[in-house]
Design an enzyme around this catalytic site. Structure first.
Site, PDB file in Angstrom:
ATOM      1  CB  SER A 246      -0.926   0.007   1.212  1.00 49.59           C
ATOM      2  OG  SER A 246      -0.197   0.391   2.365  1.00 49.59           O
ATOM      3  CE  LYS A 247      -2.470   5.876  -2.097  1.00 50.11           C
ATOM      4  NZ  LYS A 247      -3.585   6.273  -2.901  1.00 50.11           N
TER       5      LYS A 247
END
Ligand code: GLU
Length: 492
Positions: A246-247
């Site tokens: 994930s970011k």
């Protein structure tokens, strides 16, 4: 036979990351093979989190990867009226109902159920209101949500996922879920399904996290009388510690643009991403575009989560070693002409591009690229590795200096002699330069390696590189002589 229609519907809340790119690539491969149409649809209904910058970034990354689409981009936000109209139709056909329960009342009931460890689902208070009761509440201006009337009784929603097989969910485990909020805004689960119906999507290929919505969406399809698409939910992409990519956790390291900036060739990266959770029985790793399209099938997607080896804490690698090895393979095996534009871009960024490299010096330039690519893994490597060839301004690696030059005092005298002899060569070739160097070593009774390694560091600043005599030819007689003469200053 109906035409295959797929979609890639990113939410534009940041850059395109590895997981999103992989979803796009699988959709694209499947669609290309089926001769269908891929629709790009931007799910931009979260106004606070969506941005124009993100939309442009996603589109740019898709273009860089070479993932093409046939329709769109469409924007979900432009179809909100259509989503609400669908809910209206469901009200009229009796598949949905208005729920006048207040938030407070719902919360109170849930609290009670929690205490009793009972079912937390909506209890259906408004499911069976009489037309008169509904009219009264409306007249009194009581706000309402719209809920789908989930069938009750023994049955279940069932579908065959292409990856996960038969999936069944009992009606009693699905509450009458809200499809339109009291402020009139549709919920995502409705919007997404209505968009898929309008776009006549035949195959929904998405991340496994979409699975939670699927039974509800199938109920919506049925209630609207729309044909149900096939679903293929893909395993997730995890990091080596099993955290979802994930970011938030991995920042730029999982952004597609990061790989572009760090010297990956787009096809190499697509080839790598395609192997995250998909494989052929022979575990083949390298595919041309045509081969990959031909070999791909949704049925071969694995159920186990894919692992992307983010090398967050290891300075030696900056990403998955397999990504690097696949990139290295392409970088060293495609034609130099194909490589040329990427190298040009890097040398420009590195400040060592000369327009003559695509003019009068082009042949030499391409030969040199071909020579030094054996030392490169990513296109950005061409700046440090190529500096001694493409520029006069190249650093001397201190370790190389110590090992190859300072340790051998004699080189101080030998470099000028070597320079003279190199200058005297009539046909500056691999054979001639080698003969000269070896003869001189014999005369001096030193190991040829000492002269050769010393030359390497004096002429390229590096400790290692391609065959030294090939290097001499690439650098050229004039510059070799010049650099050997200057080398005495290295002892100062
Ligand atoms: N916008 C969703 C996402 O980015 C797509 C979900 C779907 O494919 O249905 O995760």
């Amino acid at each position: 036979m109906t035409e295959v229609r797929t979609r890639f519907p990113p939410s534009p809340t940041g850059y395109l990351h590895i997981g999103g790119a992989r979803t796009a690539i699988f959709n694209w491969l499947f669609t290309q093979k089926a001769g269908g149409k891929l629709i790009l649809r931007i799910e931009d209904t979260d106004e606070e989190r969506s941005s124009e910058e993100s939309i442009q970034g996603i589109i740019e990354s898709l273009k860089w990867l070479g993932v093409t689409w046939d329709e769109g981009p469409y924007f979900q936000s432009q179809f909100i009226d259509e989503h609400v109209a669908a809910a209206q139709r469901l009200l009229e056909s009796g598949h949905a109902y208005k729920c006048f329960c207040t938030k407070e009342a719902l919360e109170e009931k849930r609290e009670e159920a929690r205490k009793k460890k009972a079912d937390l689902q909506y209890d259906g208070t408004c499911r069976n209101l009489t037309p008169g009761e509904i009219k009264d509440k409306e007249a009194a201006g009581v706000p309402y949500t719209i809920r789908l009337k989930v069938p009750r009784g023994e049955g279940f929603v069932s579908f065959e996922d292409i990856v996960y097989g038969i999936i069944e969910k009992r009606f009693e485990d699905i509450e009458d879920f809200v499809i339109v909020r009291s402020n009139g805004r549709p919920l995502y689960v409705l919007s997404n399904a209505v968009d898929d119906i309008r776009d006549r999507i035949t195959h929904v290929i998405r991340g496994q996290d979409g699975l939670a919505n699927t039974p509800k969406q199938i109920l919506i399809y049925k209630a609207l009388g729309a044909p149900i698409p096939r679903f293929a939910h893909m395993s997730l992409t995890l990091d080596p510690k099993k955290a979802k990519i994930s970011k938030r956790t991995h920042g730029e390291l999982v952004a597609v643009h990061f790989y572009r900036e760090h010297g990956f060739l787009p096809w190499a990266f697509v080839n790598f991403l395609a192997l995250l959770g998909w494989s052929t029985p022979d575990s083949r790793e390298i595919f041309s575009k045509e081969e990959l399209i031909e070999a791909f099938s949704l049925e071969a997607l694995g159920r186990a989560n894919a692992v992307f080896d983010v090398k967050k804490d290891d300075p030696k690698f900056f990403t998955d070693p397999k990504a690097i090895s696949i990139n290295t393979h392409y970088l060293r095996s495609i034609s130099v002409e194909e490589l040329e534009p990427y190298i040009k871009e890097e040398l420009k960024k590195g400040g060592i591009w000369d327009p003559d490299f695509e003019g009068s010096k082009r042949d030499w330039f391409l030969r040199t690229v071909d020579l030094i690519r054996s030392r490169c893994h990513v296109t950005t490597d061409f700046v440090p590795v190529g500096r001694p060839y493409f520029s006069e301004d190249y650093p001397i690696d201190p370790k190389a200096l110590k090992k190859n030059i300072l340790k051998h005092e004699g080189l101080k005298e030998w470099f000028p002699i070597l320079a003279d002899r190199m200058q005297a060569i009539e046909t500056f070739s691999v054979e001639e330069t080698e003969r000269v160097a070896r003869e001189m070593a014999e005369e001096l009774e030193v190991k040829a390696g000492i002269l050769i390694n010393g030359m390497r560091t004096a002429i390229t600043g590096l400790v290692k590189g391609p065959g030294m005599f090939d290097v001499l030819i690439a650098i050229g007689q004039h510059r070799v002589v010049e650099r050997l003469r200057k080398a005495v200053t290295l002892f100062e």
